[in-house]
Design an enzyme around this catalytic site. Structure first.
Site, PDB file in Angstrom:
ATOM      1  N   GLU A 219      22.682 -64.579 -20.632  1.00 18.25           N
ATOM      2  CA  GLU A 219      23.925 -64.149 -20.278  1.00 18.25           C
ATOM      3  C   GLU A 219      24.568 -64.615 -19.106  1.00 18.25           C
ATOM      4  O   GLU A 219      24.291 -64.073 -17.863  1.00 18.25           O
ATOM      5  CB  GLU A 219      23.978 -62.470 -20.229  1.00 18.25           C
ATOM      6  CG  GLU A 219      23.761 -61.809 -21.769  1.00 18.25           C
ATOM      7  CD  GLU A 219      24.131 -62.461 -22.992  1.00 18.25           C
ATOM      8  OE1 GLU A 219      25.376 -62.877 -22.782  1.00 18.25           O
ATOM      9  OE2 GLU A 219      23.603 -62.417 -24.027  1.00 18.25           O
ATOM     10  N   CYS A 253      31.123 -60.571 -14.958  1.00 19.83           N
ATOM     11  CA  CYS A 253      30.995 -61.653 -15.451  1.00 19.83           C
ATOM     12  C   CYS A 253      32.355 -61.921 -16.584  1.00 19.83           C
ATOM     13  O   CYS A 253      32.449 -63.296 -17.051  1.00 19.83           O
ATOM     14  CB  CYS A 253      29.665 -61.904 -16.045  1.00 19.83           C
ATOM     15  SG  CYS A 253      29.130 -60.482 -17.453  1.00 19.83           S
TER      16      CYS A 253
END
Length: 470
Positions: A219, A253
């Site tokens: 991720e 993110c």
């Protein structure tokens, strides 16, 4: 002896070996055992939420407790609830379809625990990005080792202490240490390794896992774009975009990284953003709701991005200036930054928002597609044809329409990146399946025609093949 908190490489190898042996000799097949682990996780969070939020704030210099509650604790609790509601059904053996040629045999899929799952946690949301993967791993019946970020040491120790109180070391252990410990951790032959963090470090993690053929879920980050269509309600768009850009001071993110917008909307966007900031973060220098940058290195990195830009392209949204001592970085908008600037070549991870004009929707799509595929993409507008055009012609980890960020908290949606923004997806059922082995099983019937396919291959076989191969 099992070790709940691992602090050196000898302990790391010993604890991994123990968990690996247990995973082979005593696989966790019973739902009650898995449910108990989820109950323990829920109790740990409930009993320690104030201490954990305080530790995160100490690591940041100041991190809004309200943000920790909203962005970390809340999705953690709802994720546990979702897993406890559905996990028993997910783990059941299920029938799969079969070709009529093989009847009356049948096919099954049996979800099995992989064994030992490694989780590498970043510093920006250290609680949720430890708990989220843990939920999936425990629901799937795995044992877990968690490497905490060395950039958030206060939280790492608080979390490790809490885990040790609620979990057997034969089930979950926490690893604390610097970069060398992270490197050693990534080289262990886990049954699955999940890493959240930067793209560059993600490449190193994947390389470290490769000799063991350890499957990885990465991720990562990247530059998540926003496309504001011509017909968008600009006040609403600014409201949501600024929320996403200021949450955790942009250290997210899936924060909006840059905005593609018609040129004539630039001035109004900036004006609305200034008004929004004054409304939601008054007296920002002493506002408990506004978070600071995690450390000096990150603060200096972002300041360096701004220093190379023309002064007339930088539009502060407040009169309060950045403070290097406290690592307070106040939000700014940058108009038309050069494509080769560091600001546009790197994930920003800070409350700096570039505005870039486009002439047509095709131009905006081309701009996105000329760059690595992002972890998230956001579209604001009401023109369904143009929205579908963006969806059809771009590839990203996830998408929100007229919203940002909240897709990460949808437990019925997979969350993951694509290309440079990552590989693999988890959360909810997708996470359960990602951290399980979905074993295919063919069950033959007592009455079957397979003996007709044995040699010597006579006329009956040849006629059958002639029919099948038409």
């Amino acid at each position: 002896m099992a070790i709940t908190i691992v602090t050196d490489k000898a302990q790391l190898q010993a604890q991994f070996s123990r968990l690996q042996t247990l995973s082979r000799s005593k696989p966790i097949l019973d739902w009650k055992v898995r449910e108990t682990q989820l109950d323990n996780l829920e109790a740990m969070l409930s009993d320690n939420q104030d201490a954990l939020a305080k530790a995160i704030s100490e690591d940041f210099g100041h991190r809004s407790v309200s943000e920790t509650q909203f962005a970390e604790l809340f999705p953690s609790f709802t994720g546990i609830t979702h897993a406890k509601k559905h996990g028993k059904a997910w783990m059941k053996t299920r029938r799969a379809s079969i070709s009529a040629l093989y009847l009356p045999a049948h096919n099954e899929i049996q979800p099995q625990p992989l064994g030992v799952v490694g989780i590498m946690v970043p510093w920006n949301y250290p609680l949720y990005l430890a708990i989220g993967p843990m939920i999936d791993a425990l629901t799937a019946g795995n044992r877990v080792m968690i490497k905490m970020s060395e950039a958030a040491p206060q939280f790492a120790h608080a979390f490790a202490k809490a885990i040790a109180h609620y979990f057997s070391a034969d089930m979950v252990c926490v690893v604390i240490g610097e970069v060398d410990m992270a490197e050693a951790f990534s080289k262990l032959p886990f049954d699955h390794l999940l890493y959240t963090g930067s793209t560059e470090v993600g490449k190193k993690v994947m390389a470290a896992a490769a000799p063991n053929l350890t499957p990885v879920t990465l991720e990562l980050g990247g530059k998540s774009p926003v496309i504001v269509l011509e017909d968008a309600h600009l006040e609403s768009a600014v409201n949501r975009i600024m929320m996403g850009k200021t949450l955790n001071a942009g250290q997210t993110c899936i924060a909006p990284d840059y905005v593609l917008i018609p040129r004539h909307s630039h001035v109004r966007f900036i004006s609305l953003a200034k008004a929004w900031l004054q409304q939601h973060y008054p007296n920002i220098a002493n506002n408990p709701d506004y978070s600071h940058i995690i450390n000096d290195q990150q603060f200096e990195r972002v300041q360096g991005y701004l220093q190379e830009l023309p002064a007339d392209s930088i539009h502060p949204l407040t009169d309060i200036v950045a403070n290097a001592e406290t690592r307070l970085l106040t939000p700014v908008i940058v108009t038309e930054p050069d494509a080769d600037s560091k600001l546009m070549q790197n994930e920003i991870f800070a409350p700096i928002l570039p505005l870039i004009h486009y002439e047509t929707v095709d131009d905006a799509i081309d701009f996105v597609n000329e760059r690595p595929r992002p972890l998230a993409l956001y579209v604001f507008g009401n023109n369904e044809q143009q929205i579908e055009q963006v969806l059809a012609r771009t590839v990203s980890g996830g998408v929100c329409i007229n919203e940002v960020i909240v897709h990460v908290a949808q437990h019925d949606l997979p969350f993951g990146g694509v290309g440079h923004s990552g590989m693999g997806a988890y959360h909810g059922k997708a996470g359960f399946e990602r951290l399980s082995h979905l074993k295919p099983v063919f069950v033959q019937s007592k009455l079957n025609g397979m003996n007709l396919l044995l040699p010597p291959y006579g006329d009956l076989f040849k006629k059958g093949m002639a029919l099948l191969l038409k």
